[in-house]
Design an enzyme around this catalytic site. Structure first.
Site, PDB file in Angstrom:
ATOM      1  CE1 TYR A  89      41.180  50.597  43.968  1.00 13.38           C
ATOM      2  CE2 TYR A  89      40.191  50.550  41.770  1.00 13.38           C
ATOM      3  CZ  TYR A  89      40.296  50.031  43.048  1.00 13.38           C
ATOM      4  OH  TYR A  89      39.523  48.962  43.423  1.00 13.38           O
ATOM      5  CD  GLU A 122      10.648  19.115  40.824  1.00 13.35           C
ATOM      6  OE1 GLU A 122       9.620  19.482  41.427  1.00 13.35           O
ATOM      7  OE2 GLU A 122      11.789  19.184  41.315  1.00 13.35           O
ATOM      8  CB  CYS A 142      27.118  36.165  33.772  1.00 13.26           C
ATOM      9  SG  CYS A 142      27.375  37.359  35.103  1.00 13.26           S
TER      10      CYS A 142
END
Length: 643
Positions: free
Chosen positions: A173, A413, A345
């Site tokens: 930037y 399942e 994550c």
């Protein structure tokens, strides 16, 4: 007692005490208003991360001048009118015991004229790189004006109650463009020598220090490596760090990459946890003899990685970004030993980077509550009996969300394990992190009282006998086997990834995400691999940052990529006949093994049966449309919320 002693030891930054070493770095949210103001949604998002225990929180980069706006719904501090909203943001963070920093930035060559309503400000014109339209190289007067904007913005930040100001000198930037020899090719006093390239940053830092006084903490974010020839390397970054500390900076915030090489800024799992810490250690060594501290970002997603970096002295604090999107309560769970409750994550970038790239508000593949923190889910008054068929991530998320809301859940399942196709998706190189999600969700299902029934396929009659109030079908998908392979000995990608042996020469039919990852998997074993794809690109459905690394790996392993070719037939000897875009047909050389990786087809047989029986149900996940983890998790969440 927490095993993460270093991580939860308080630290002082120029007299400001931070309760732990967890820094939430600036990450774009697209939750500000269209004119850059703080919204209730934005404040609630950051407040949740403060509640979860982060010691120091930097909201997203905040534009110091209208010309520097880089983002759709980006936050601004360019005028006094933004101060009241920023006060609200700082207060929302402070209310939960966290310190509030603010990052001051200007987009420079990455500013977007459709948002800034002005030309991009360039440090230098870069042939073949700089935009030709809506751009101009800054003169001395403009440079000095923008330096003053940073100083004025810092004063507004202090007025708004922020504890710390961070100057954004990373990622290419505006300030980063002055620092880097790659982007700064000026020949005046603002470029050329190292000291001249540092001049803009120095003017900004010293100006802020004079305006805010000797006791106000300052941070400077820089890239440890820009990964471009002629750009910033770690040795130059260390020199830059020492210089900005000499000018008055207290905390050096070490990131990596630039927009042109942003796969290193928020990398996929191909880079190891904490991969940037060694560079941070070089920078920290350059600061010996000063009072300055270092924090580092770079896939620090778990307590072990964070603690190791701190114990080894590579940094004084750790910047945990995407993992705090996935689980805002990560610090609290680490400190209290609730490790199995941490939502991991995946470093997939599908929700965070992916949503931002589409000018949508920040999201997360594994946390569908991101952006909705101001409307927390509440226990239902009338619990329902819910049966969910299929324990892939869509069914698991639906079961978890519904159970947390107070419903009685049975999850069925047909296989003997939970997770569905994610168990296969976790097998290519670097994808084993997906198993953490399955482990976490499995733990939470038990913790929340979900009744699990594995190894048992069910019919409409079975479901009718159970007399549920709500039926959710999440039966997933199965590999597509095209007609021309029906009588061949071709294997599926799932077969290969699961360990079925292949010949030395293998042709992967289908070059989407699954086919490309299967090719990498085989090439890593030393196989001679080719990929055949009808489209013009390999893995166009793959997240961009992950794809960049994958394409490099395929090239390095000499995987042959054939695009723009349609399979016409496969003969009894396994010879593939293809047609090119011009209509020419010809056979390919014979391969030992053919692998079908041509996508997945929704498994809808139970849906069809329920429909014939007139039974109401909700279908979610791959049985509606074969898609990625994010779509499955979000559909499961919203289906449960709608009960």
């Amino acid at each position: 007692m927490t095993p993460f002693i270093e991580l939860f030891t308080p630290v002082s930054i120029r007299g400001m005490t931070v309760k732990n070493r967890v820094v939430m770095p600036s990450m774009l949210t697209h939750m500000a208003s269209v004119n850059g103001e703080v919204t209730d949604r934005l404040a609630a998002y950051y407040a949740e991360r403060a509640k979860g225990g982060a010691g120091l929180i930097f909201p997203e980069a905040t534009a110091v001048d209208d010309s520097g706006l880089s983002y759709f719904r980006g936050l601004s501090i360019a005028h006094d009118r933004y101060v009241p909203g920023l006060k609200k943001l700082a207060r929302a963070i402070h209310e939960h015991g966290s310190r509030a920093g603010i990052q001051l930035g200007h987009g420079g060559r990455y500013a977007q004229p459709e948002f800034s309503r002005s030309a991009r400000r360039l440090v230098s014109y870069l042939p073949g790189i700089s935009p030709e339209e809506d751009a101009r190289v800054m003169d001395k007067e403009e440079i000095e004006r923008l330096a003053g904007c940073f100083v004025q913005a810092a004063e507004r930040a202090a007025q708004a109650g922020f504890d710390m100001v961070e100057i954004h000198g990373a990622h290419g930037y505006l300030i980063g463009s002055f620092l880097s020899p790659f982007t700064n090719r000026r020949t005046d006093e603002w470029g050329g020598s190292f000291e001249n390239r540092m001049r803009f940053a120095e003017v900004v830092i010293r100006g802020i220090r004079r305006r805010l006084g000797p006791d106000f903490p300052l941070s400077f974010r820089l890239s440890s490596d820009e990964f471009l020839p002629g750009g910033i390397t770690v040795d130059l970054a260390a020199k830059i760090a020492a210089y900005v500390v000499h000018c008055g900076v207290d905390l050096v915030h070490v990131s990596a990459g630039m927009i042109d090489t942003n796969r290193f800024t928020g990398p996929p799992p191909v880079l190891p946890m904490g991969w940037n810490a060694d560079n941070a250690a070089v920078i920290r060594k350059a600061l010996e003899g000063t009072n300055a501290l270092v924090t580092v970002a770079g896939r620090i997603h778990d307590g072990d990685t964070a603690e190791r970096i701190l114990r080894e002295g590579k940094a004084d604090l750790v910047s945990i970004g995407r993992a705090l999107i996935a689980d805002p309560w990560l610090p609290h769970k680490l400190e209290t030993g609730q490790l199995k409750k941490i939502t991991p994550c995946l470093s997939c970038n599908e929700g965070c980077v992916g949503s931002i790239g589409k000018n949508r508000p920040l999201s997360c593949a594994v946390n569908p509550r991101v952006g909705f923190e101001q409307r927390p889910a509440r226990h239902v008054e009338n619990a329902r009996k819910v049966v969910i068929v299929g324990a892939g991530v869509a069914g698991m998320e639906a079961a978890l969300t519904a159970a947390r809301l107070g419903h009685a859940i049975t999850l069925l399942e047909k296989d003997s394990r939970l997770g569905g196709l994610v168990n296969i998706a976790a097998l290519p190189p670097h994808k084993d992190i997906f198993l953490r999600l399955i482990d976490h969700m499995s733990h939470e299902l038990v913790e929340n009282g979900v009744k699990l029934v594995l190894g048992n396929a069910v019919s409409a009659a079975d479901l009718k006998a159970m007399a549920p109030d709500v039926i959710i079908v999440a039966t997933g998908s199965r590999p597509v086997i095209p007609g021309f392979l029906k009588n061949s000995s071709a294997m599926t990608a799932a077969d290969v990834l699961s360990g079925c042996p292949t010949g030395q020469k293998t042709l992967v039919l289908g070059g989407g995400l699954v086919g490309a990852e299967t090719a990498e998997f085989l090439a890593a074993q030393g196989k001679e691999v080719a990929v055949l794809e009808m489209r013009d690109e390999i893995a166009p459905d793959m997240q961009g940052r992950a794809r960049a690394f994958l394409m490099e790996e395929l090239s390095a392993r000499h995987v042959k990529l054939m695009t723009g070719l349609e399979v016409r037939s496969v003969d009894g000897n396994g010879v593939v006949i293809v047609k090119d875009r011009y209509g020419n047909e010809y056979p390919l050389p014979r391969y030992d093994t053919l692998v079908a990786a041509m996508g997945y087809r929704s498994e809808q047989s139970l849906c069809a049966e329920l429909t014939r029986e007139g039974m109401r149900f909700v279908a979610i996940g791959d049985c509606v449309k074969a898609d990625k983890i994010m779509a499955a998790v979000h559909q499961g969440y919203h289906a449960a919320k709608a009960i």
